[in-house]
Design a protein around this motif. Structure first.
Motif, PDB file in Angstrom:
ATOM      1  N   ASP A  21       0.821  -1.209   0.000  1.00  0.00           N
ATOM      2  CA  ASP A  21       0.000   0.000   0.000  1.00  0.00           C
ATOM      3  C   ASP A  21       0.857   1.262   0.000  1.00  0.00           C
ATOM      4  O   ASP A  21       0.575   2.217  -0.733  1.00  0.00           O
ATOM      5  CB  ASP A  21      -0.941   0.005   1.206  1.00  0.00           C
ATOM      6  CG  ASP A  21      -2.051  -1.032   1.079  1.00  0.00           C
ATOM      7  OD1 ASP A  21      -2.301  -1.492  -0.055  1.00  0.00           O
ATOM      8  OD2 ASP A  21      -2.642  -1.395   2.106  1.00  0.00           O
ATOM      9  N   LYS A  22       1.895   1.277   0.804  1.00  0.00           N
ATOM     10  CA  LYS A  22       2.765   2.460   0.860  1.00  0.00           C
ATOM     11  C   LYS A  22       3.503   2.654  -0.461  1.00  0.00           C
ATOM     12  O   LYS A  22       3.565   3.773  -0.995  1.00  0.00           O
ATOM     13  CB  LYS A  22       3.767   2.318   2.003  1.00  0.00           C
ATOM     14  CG  LYS A  22       4.674   3.531   2.188  1.00  0.00           C
ATOM     15  CD  LYS A  22       5.648   3.342   3.347  1.00  0.00           C
ATOM     16  CE  LYS A  22       4.931   3.418   4.677  1.00  0.00           C
ATOM     17  NZ  LYS A  22       5.886   3.405   5.823  1.00  0.00           N
ATOM     18  N   ASN A  23       4.063   1.580  -1.000  1.00  0.00           N
ATOM     19  CA  ASN A  23       4.807   1.689  -2.256  1.00  0.00           C
ATOM     20  C   ASN A  23       3.886   2.018  -3.427  1.00  0.00           C
ATOM     21  O   ASN A  23       4.255   2.772  -4.329  1.00  0.00           O
ATOM     22  CB  ASN A  23       5.555   0.383  -2.522  1.00  0.00           C
ATOM     23  CG  ASN A  23       6.648   0.140  -1.496  1.00  0.00           C
ATOM     24  OD1 ASN A  23       7.346   1.058  -1.091  1.00  0.00           O
ATOM     25  ND2 ASN A  23       6.789  -1.098  -1.060  1.00  0.00           N
ATOM     26  N   SER A  24       2.671   1.470  -3.398  1.00  0.00           N
ATOM     27  CA  SER A  24       1.706   1.743  -4.457  1.00  0.00           C
ATOM     28  C   SER A  24       1.316   3.215  -4.467  1.00  0.00           C
ATOM     29  O   SER A  24       1.224   3.844  -5.540  1.00  0.00           O
ATOM     30  CB  SER A  24       0.470   0.864  -4.270  1.00  0.00           C
ATOM     31  OG  SER A  24      -0.506   1.124  -5.255  1.00  0.00           O
ATOM     32  N   ALA A  25       1.087   3.778  -3.293  1.00  0.00           N
ATOM     33  CA  ALA A  25       0.720   5.196  -3.211  1.00  0.00           C
ATOM     34  C   ALA A  25       1.819   6.082  -3.792  1.00  0.00           C
ATOM     35  O   ALA A  25       1.535   7.043  -4.525  1.00  0.00           O
ATOM     36  CB  ALA A  25       0.451   5.578  -1.754  1.00  0.00           C
ATOM     37  N   LEU A  26       3.061   5.754  -3.506  1.00  0.00           N
ATOM     38  CA  LEU A  26       4.184   6.534  -4.033  1.00  0.00           C
ATOM     39  C   LEU A  26       4.293   6.387  -5.548  1.00  0.00           C
ATOM     40  O   LEU A  26       4.590   7.357  -6.262  1.00  0.00           O
ATOM     41  CB  LEU A  26       5.487   6.089  -3.361  1.00  0.00           C
ATOM     42  CG  LEU A  26       5.601   6.434  -1.878  1.00  0.00           C
ATOM     43  CD1 LEU A  26       6.778   5.687  -1.240  1.00  0.00           C
ATOM     44  CD2 LEU A  26       5.767   7.946  -1.681  1.00  0.00           C
ATOM     45  N   ALA A  27       4.041   5.185  -6.041  1.00  0.00           N
ATOM     46  CA  ALA A  27       4.097   4.961  -7.494  1.00  0.00           C
ATOM     47  C   ALA A  27       3.003   5.737  -8.208  1.00  0.00           C
ATOM     48  O   ALA A  27       3.241   6.348  -9.267  1.00  0.00           O
ATOM     49  CB  ALA A  27       3.986   3.463  -7.797  1.00  0.00           C
ATOM     50  N   PHE A  28       1.801   5.728  -7.652  1.00  0.00           N
ATOM     51  CA  PHE A  28       0.715   6.487  -8.277  1.00  0.00           C
ATOM     52  C   PHE A  28       1.003   7.986  -8.258  1.00  0.00           C
ATOM     53  O   PHE A  28       0.742   8.684  -9.246  1.00  0.00           O
ATOM     54  CB  PHE A  28      -0.614   6.193  -7.595  1.00  0.00           C
ATOM     55  CG  PHE A  28      -1.303   4.967  -8.113  1.00  0.00           C
ATOM     56  CD1 PHE A  28      -1.631   4.851  -9.456  1.00  0.00           C
ATOM     57  CD2 PHE A  28      -1.620   3.917  -7.262  1.00  0.00           C
ATOM     58  CE1 PHE A  28      -2.259   3.720  -9.961  1.00  0.00           C
ATOM     59  CE2 PHE A  28      -2.257   2.789  -7.746  1.00  0.00           C
ATOM     60  CZ  PHE A  28      -2.569   2.684  -9.092  1.00  0.00           C
TER      61      PHE A  28
END
Length: 229
Positions: A21-28
């Protein structure tokens, strides 16, 4: 309560060691900035995260393919916040997201401490439903590859967790005995019940605080696994 006789530990990757979730938010945030997507990232993520989980369930059950998963989870999320994004942009975002995601390397608290604690005593492995090209990069970039003897993904096995075939594939690849093996993962259906139904012991990493049957072993913090191992 210690679990005796275990020689091999199989971990899920996303939502278990790798903080999806944390890495996905940064990627988006990165790809939205690149493509000048004018949406509030928090509004987007609020709808995207449950939509993504629902599409992964469909993917596990072979009701959609990889390309449909990548496109439809974005399309439905944009629609949910009334953002008009053309299909060509959504398709490019889907590609860029997969490229960007493994460049962020946040792990759950305690990951390295746990792996260092376990490594002298157990052979460790990964079983993941994630896409091979992304999962390999995630492990390399986050510097956890060295801890694992084998990595099994659903594309190699031809089926996804909780199908017993992927667990059998992973056990054979690891040259392990399922009666002496343990599965650790966050997803009750795919990881825990999948392993239990196959004949492996399992522990749920219940970081999301879901109410699950008290008969199932669970922890809410990775370091709590030391009580079992």
């Amino acid at each position: 309560m210690k679990i005796n006789g275990i020689t091999d530990i199989f971990f899920d990757l996303d939502h278990t060691l790798w903080d999806f979730d944390k890495n996905s938010a940064l990627a988006f945030q990165k790809i939205f900035n690149t493509h000048n997507i004018d949406v509030d990232i928090h509004d987007f993520l609020k709808v995207y995260e449950p939509i993504n989980l629902s599409y992964w369930k469909l993917y596990r059950e072979d009701q959609i393919d990889k390309e449909s998963l990548r496109y439809r989870r974005l399309k439905e999320s944009f629609d949910a916040i009334n953002a008009i994004i053309h299909d060509d942009i959504i398709n490019q975002l889907a590609i860029d997201y997969i490229v960007s995601l493994p460049t962020f390397n946040h792990l759950f608290d305690g990951t390295f401490d746990l792996l260092n604690y376990l490594q002298p005593h157990y052979k460790m492995h990964i079983i993941t439903n994630g896409f091979q090209e992304a999962q390999d990069k995630k492990m390399e970039q986050s510097k956890i590859s060295k801890y694992f003897k084998t990595v099994t993904n659903s594309e190699l096995a031809g089926v996804k967790k909780p199908n017993p075939i992927i667990f059998d594939y992973a056990i054979n690849k690891a040259e392990a005995d399922k009666s002496k093996s343990l599965m650790i993962g966050d997803n009750l259906e795919a990881d825990v019940l999948g392993a239990l139904n196959f004949g492996m012991d399992a522990i749920c990493f219940n970081y999301h605080g879901l109410k699950i049957d008290s008969s199932i072993k669970q922890v809410t913090n990775l370091m709590d696994l030391k009580a079992f191992l």
